[in-house]
Design an enzyme around this catalytic site. Structure first.
Site, mmCIF file in Angstrom:
data_model
loop_
_atom_site.group_PDB
_atom_site.id
_atom_site.type_symbol
_atom_site.label_atom_id
_atom_site.label_comp_id
_atom_site.label_asym_id
_atom_site.label_seq_id
_atom_site.Cartn_x
_atom_site.Cartn_y
_atom_site.Cartn_z
ATOM 1 N N ASP A 195 0.856 -1.181 0.000
ATOM 2 C CA ASP A 195 0.000 0.000 0.000
ATOM 3 C C ASP A 195 0.892 1.230 0.000
ATOM 4 O O ASP A 195 1.930 1.247 0.676
ATOM 5 C CB ASP A 195 -0.877 0.027 1.255
ATOM 6 C CG ASP A 195 -2.005 -0.973 1.205
ATOM 7 O OD1 ASP A 195 -2.005 -1.831 0.297
ATOM 8 O OD2 ASP A 195 -2.879 -0.931 2.093
ATOM 9 N N HIS A 250 4.287 -7.620 -0.122
ATOM 10 C CA HIS A 250 3.934 -8.907 -0.698
ATOM 11 C C HIS A 250 4.673 -9.130 -2.011
ATOM 12 O O HIS A 250 5.241 -8.201 -2.593
ATOM 13 C CB HIS A 250 2.418 -8.970 -0.925
ATOM 14 C CG HIS A 250 1.611 -8.906 0.327
ATOM 15 N ND1 HIS A 250 0.817 -9.944 0.768
ATOM 16 C CD2 HIS A 250 1.468 -7.915 1.268
ATOM 17 C CE1 HIS A 250 0.221 -9.611 1.902
ATOM 18 N NE2 HIS A 250 0.602 -8.377 2.221
ATOM 19 N N SER A 300 8.072 3.060 4.606
ATOM 20 C CA SER A 300 9.315 3.263 3.876
ATOM 21 C C SER A 300 9.063 3.190 2.388
ATOM 22 O O SER A 300 8.077 3.744 1.906
ATOM 23 C CB SER A 300 10.359 2.240 4.321
ATOM 24 O OG SER A 300 11.635 2.612 3.852
#
Length: 387
Positions: free
Chosen positions: A157, A226, A356
């Site tokens: 995200d 992911h 980050s």
């Protein structure tokens, strides 16, 4: 009478002054406060940076790009103890909060950064014992469906900082500010003295090109990342380094910011050739965790500047090879080679402690096209592009 009174007062003043002077000399004390080096450094450094910021604001406040930071300014920024502060922040994240305090603390964080708790697997704020658990909260499985029509999906995200083709072995971290591909990934094994460019040496076919995507995770975003596709991880390379902020505003100012910061690069192969996913650390994000690699330790107190540490997931005769020494590259030449770690599209790979940046660098056919806009928000599972 008045003259005698003035002479008396004058004499008393001289005696008091002489007495105070002798006392100061004998004790070594002074009326002036003793200088404190650290606060003085922070005060002068902060004042300098503030002055420079407003001095440089004029030329680009009408919409033009800001000028990059000078080497002196970058060196001053890197001299701040961001690694120590990040380790301290990590310890604070692990402090268990009293049950009565959890909801007020987490509610303030939710309000400040716009966290959507309706997506969280556990919405009850009392469930999270500390800030670390709250940062690494899991999501409900149904809220991040995987795009079936795209061969490449978003690994996290966040917000798209930049994307496109890699040209001249230089990659853009934001528009107009670049970094060296070779500095970012480090030397590659088995390349020898090939005179071609570093970019060309990564490609397995002349019919392919090299592409990149940069995803910035803000503090309020979901902090796990992911697998963006089905691929095989062959090597983990850990670069200790600075922990400067990777906020887009800082990324516009500090050239090669992603090469200076601590990062963990996973490299391997996918259906079209070379593929890499790099997790870039930042201030308060000294801890980068890879779920299938328990050997990885980030933001350690001591490290050698410019060093990197390799760990190979390729096995020879059922033995996983770890590179010897600092900056070595593990080799898997010889029989009995077993491929690295296989990851499936959408599979959880690792996590940050706050927010980050994730950088994808990958080989694909030249007709690969992105379906993105710079600055757009994106979520795990949404398509990045297709062939």
């Amino acid at each position: 009478m008045a003259a005698a009174l003035r002479r008396l007062i004058s004499g008393l003043s001289r005696r008091v002054s002489s007495s105070v002077s002798r006392r100061m000399l004998s004790t070594g004390r002074s009326f002036l406060p003793r200088p404190r080096p650290l606060p003085l450094l922070l005060l002068t450094g902060g004042g300098y940076l503030g002055y420079e910021h407003y001095r440089r604001l004029g030329p680009w406040e009408d919409g033009g790009p800001p000028p990059p930071a000078t080497p002196t300014q970058v060196a001053l920024y890197r001299s701040f103890p961001t690694r120590l502060l990040s380790r301290t922040w990590g310890r604070l994240n692990g402090v268990e909060l009293p049950t009565w305090l959890r909801k007020p603390v987490f509610s303030l964080y939710i309000w400040t950064f716009g966290v959507n708790m309706q997506e969280a697997a556990v919405e009850d704020l009392h469930h999270y014992r500390n800030l670390g658990e709250f940062f690494r909260r899991r999501l409900k499985p149904a809220v991040r469906p995987l795009c079936a029509s795209s061969c490449l999906i978003s690994p996290a995200d966040g917000k798209i900082l930049h994307f496109g083709r890699v040209k001249n072995s230089e990659v853009e971290q934001v528009k107009g500010v670049t970094y060296s591909l070779e500095h970012f990934l480090g030397p590659q094994k088995g390349r020898g003295n090939d005179p071609s460019t570093f970019r060309d040496r990564l490609l397995s076919s002349p019919d392919n090109d090299l592409f990149h995507v940069v995803v910035y995770l803000a503090p309020g975003d979901y902090h796990c990342f992911h697998s963006p596709t089905d691929w095989r991880v062959e090597l983990r390379r850990h670069f200790p380094g600075s922990l400067m902020s990777v906020n887009p505003g800082v990324a516009r100012l500090v050239k090669e910011l992603f090469c200076l910061n601590e990062r963990v690069a996973l490299t391997g192969q996918w259906q079209h050739g070379f593929f890499s996913l790099t997790a870039v650390g930042a201030t308060n994000v000294g801890s980068i965790r890879i779920y299938f690699d328990q050997e990885l330790q980030t933001n350690t107190p001591r490290y050698s500047k410019g060093s990197f540490h390799d760990y190979s997931y390729v096995a020879v005769d059922d033995q996983v090879l770890q590179a010897a020494g600092v900056g070595g590259v593990a080799s898997a030449e010889g029989g009995g080679v077993v491929s690295g770690v296989g990851l499936q599209k959408g599979e959880a790979v690792g996590e940050f402690n706050l927010g980050s940046t994730i950088v994808l660098l990958f080989e694909a056919p030249k007709d690969f096209s992105f379906k993105l806009q710079p600055g757009q928000p994106i979520r795990v599972g949404e398509g990045l592009g297709s062939v």
